[in-house]
Design an enzyme around this catalytic site. Structure first.
Site, PDB file in Angstrom:
ATOM      1  N   ASP A  24      10.069 100.840 -70.184  1.00 23.25           N
ATOM      2  CA  ASP A  24       9.607  99.303 -70.693  1.00 23.25           C
ATOM      3  C   ASP A  24      10.027  98.001 -69.495  1.00 23.25           C
ATOM      4  O   ASP A  24       9.395  97.761 -69.670  1.00 23.25           O
ATOM      5  CB  ASP A  24      10.183  99.191 -71.467  1.00 23.25           C
ATOM      6  N   HIS A  25      10.876  98.481 -68.220  1.00 20.60           N
ATOM      7  CA  HIS A  25      10.711  97.782 -67.623  1.00 20.60           C
ATOM      8  C   HIS A  25       9.493  96.932 -66.450  1.00 20.60           C
ATOM      9  O   HIS A  25      10.232  96.280 -65.865  1.00 20.60           O
ATOM     10  CB  HIS A  25      11.911  98.572 -66.426  1.00 20.60           C
ATOM     11  N   SER A  29       8.852  93.557 -67.723  1.00 25.25           N
ATOM     12  CA  SER A  29      10.440  92.452 -66.952  1.00 25.25           C
ATOM     13  C   SER A  29      10.487  92.029 -65.397  1.00 25.25           C
ATOM     14  O   SER A  29      10.932  91.599 -64.772  1.00 25.25           O
ATOM     15  CB  SER A  29      11.547  92.959 -67.786  1.00 25.25           C
ATOM     16  N   TYR A  43      23.099  92.859 -76.906  1.00 20.36           N
ATOM     17  CA  TYR A  43      23.840  92.681 -75.897  1.00 20.36           C
ATOM     18  C   TYR A  43      24.327  91.493 -76.471  1.00 20.36           C
ATOM     19  O   TYR A  43      23.415  90.951 -76.758  1.00 20.36           O
ATOM     20  CB  TYR A  43      22.982  92.526 -74.439  1.00 20.36           C
ATOM     21  N   GLY A  44      25.073  91.382 -75.542  1.00 26.53           N
ATOM     22  CA  GLY A  44      25.458  89.561 -75.498  1.00 26.53           C
ATOM     23  C   GLY A  44      25.931  88.962 -74.054  1.00 26.53           C
ATOM     24  O   GLY A  44      26.156  89.539 -72.807  1.00 26.53           O
ATOM     25  N   ARG A  45      24.402  88.493 -74.045  1.00 26.26           N
ATOM     26  CA  ARG A  45      24.476  88.265 -72.921  1.00 26.26           C
ATOM     27  C   ARG A  45      23.762  85.977 -72.399  1.00 26.26           C
ATOM     28  O   ARG A  45      23.478  85.526 -72.342  1.00 26.26           O
ATOM     29  CB  ARG A  45      23.144  88.217 -72.013  1.00 26.26           C
ATOM     30  N   LYS A  92      21.633 100.538 -79.308  1.00 30.78           N
ATOM     31  CA  LYS A  92      22.125 100.419 -77.811  1.00 30.78           C
ATOM     32  C   LYS A  92      22.865  99.282 -77.206  1.00 30.78           C
ATOM     33  O   LYS A  92      22.428  97.977 -78.246  1.00 30.78           O
ATOM     34  CB  LYS A  92      20.562 100.541 -77.510  1.00 30.78           C
ATOM     35  N   GLY A 145      22.174 102.359 -69.898  1.00 34.40           N
ATOM     36  CA  GLY A 145      22.860 102.581 -68.332  1.00 34.40           C
ATOM     37  C   GLY A 145      22.797 101.698 -67.383  1.00 34.40           C
ATOM     38  O   GLY A 145      23.792 101.366 -66.621  1.00 34.40           O
ATOM     39  N   GLY A 146      22.345 100.463 -67.887  1.00 33.27           N
ATOM     40  CA  GLY A 146      22.631  99.039 -66.557  1.00 33.27           C
ATOM     41  C   GLY A 146      22.595  99.172 -66.002  1.00 33.27           C
ATOM     42  O   GLY A 146      21.497  99.876 -65.117  1.00 33.27           O
ATOM     43  N   ARG A 159      17.218 103.505 -65.674  1.00 34.43           N
ATOM     44  CA  ARG A 159      16.723 102.865 -63.928  1.00 34.43           C
ATOM     45  C   ARG A 159      18.361 104.633 -63.712  1.00 34.43           C
ATOM     46  O   ARG A 159      17.114 105.313 -62.480  1.00 34.43           O
ATOM     47  CB  ARG A 159      17.509 101.905 -63.126  1.00 34.43           C
TER      48      ARG A 159
END
Length: 265
Positions: A25-26, A29, A145-147, A175, A200-201, A229
């Site tokens: 889905d990148h 972004s 995620y914690g962002r 996830k 995966g980051g 990625r």
């Protein structure tokens, strides 16, 4: 619901109860980055390697329909933001569950960033999507995620909270980032009553690093992975998925997985 159970079997291996998901889905972004410029080829390759599902935005489902090759589950992503935004951690809904159903989706996914400026709106959207998924028997993958400012998204307490929020608000799979060790990630899994998969980051320096991360997560009780990625930008993504299959579905070792990347089976 029987519909949800049937669809979950399309994205989770029914023999192992685990999954290999490759998000692609990148493009929203980050644009047409390396590895997903040709979305059909990317999907073909990960399907050939044995991935259970891919994550795509609705437009890529329309242009990337394959009609050939190995079957693979489809997860349609509902959330979006771009790297150009001053607050790119604030996600907005760009697709609906009903649209995903019409596209033939086996599941949908949403993205929530805790601590972001629009956390409240993202949680509201999560709750709304969760309700609609229950109405239609559609599985929901929540990427949490914690962002927020000064947050360490890999802190075990932060990750455990993210995973628990996913379960609390009705996700079928959650996830989250890997915390760095099986011991700390076990606490994340322990506190989440639904299957947990790891993200995966950023692109890692070596394939061994990716395999070691996945191996550690599986040892801690993860039910698989959702890695983008580090899969679709791999030197040989077919072999990369096969190596991950060895870890996720065969309980293999890092060395066994590496031997697949190096040419062995």
């Amino acid at each position: 619901m029987i519909g949800k159970l049937v669809r979950l079997e399309r994205i989770i291996n029914r023999e192992t109860g685990k999954t290999i998901i490759v998000p692609m889905d990148h493009g929203v972004s980050s644009g047409p980055i390396e590895g997903i410029t040709d979305i059909k080829k990317a999907v073909d390759d990960v399907a050939e390697g044995g991935a259970n599902a891919v994550v795509l935005h609705k437009g890529m489902v329309k242009v990337g329909h394959r009609g050939r090759g190995k079957d693979i589950g489809l997860i349609v992503h509902l959330s979006a933001s771009t790297d150009w935004a001053p607050t790119k951690n604030d996600k907005t809904l760009v697709c609906t569950v009903e649209e995903a159903i019409k596209l033939g989706a086996d599941a949908v996914s949403i993205h929530v960033n805790l601590g972001a400026d629009l956390e409240r709106e993202m949680l509201r959207d999560f709750g709304f999507v969760s309700r609609v998924c229950e109405e239609w028997g559609m599985p929901l993958l929540a990427m949490v995620y914690g962002r927020g400012k000064d947050m360490n998204q890999y802190d075990p307490k932060v990750v455990a909270h993210c995973a628990r929020i996913g379960a609390e608000l009705g996700a079928d799979i959650v996830k989250v980032p890997y915390t760095g060790s099986p011991e700390t990630f076990y606490k994340v899994v322990e506190g989440c009553p639904v299957p947990v998969v790891i993200a995966g980051g950023p692109k890692m320096k070596t394939e061994r690093e990716v395999l070691e991360m996945v191996y550690g997560a599986m040892q801690a009780g993860a039910k698989g992975l959702s890695i983008g990625r580090n899969v679709f930008q791999a030197k040989d993504r077919v072999k990369m998925v096969r190596a991950l299959y060895e870890l996720v579905h065969k309980n293999g070792s890092v060395e066994q997985a590496l031997s697949i990347l190096e040419g062995g089976e």
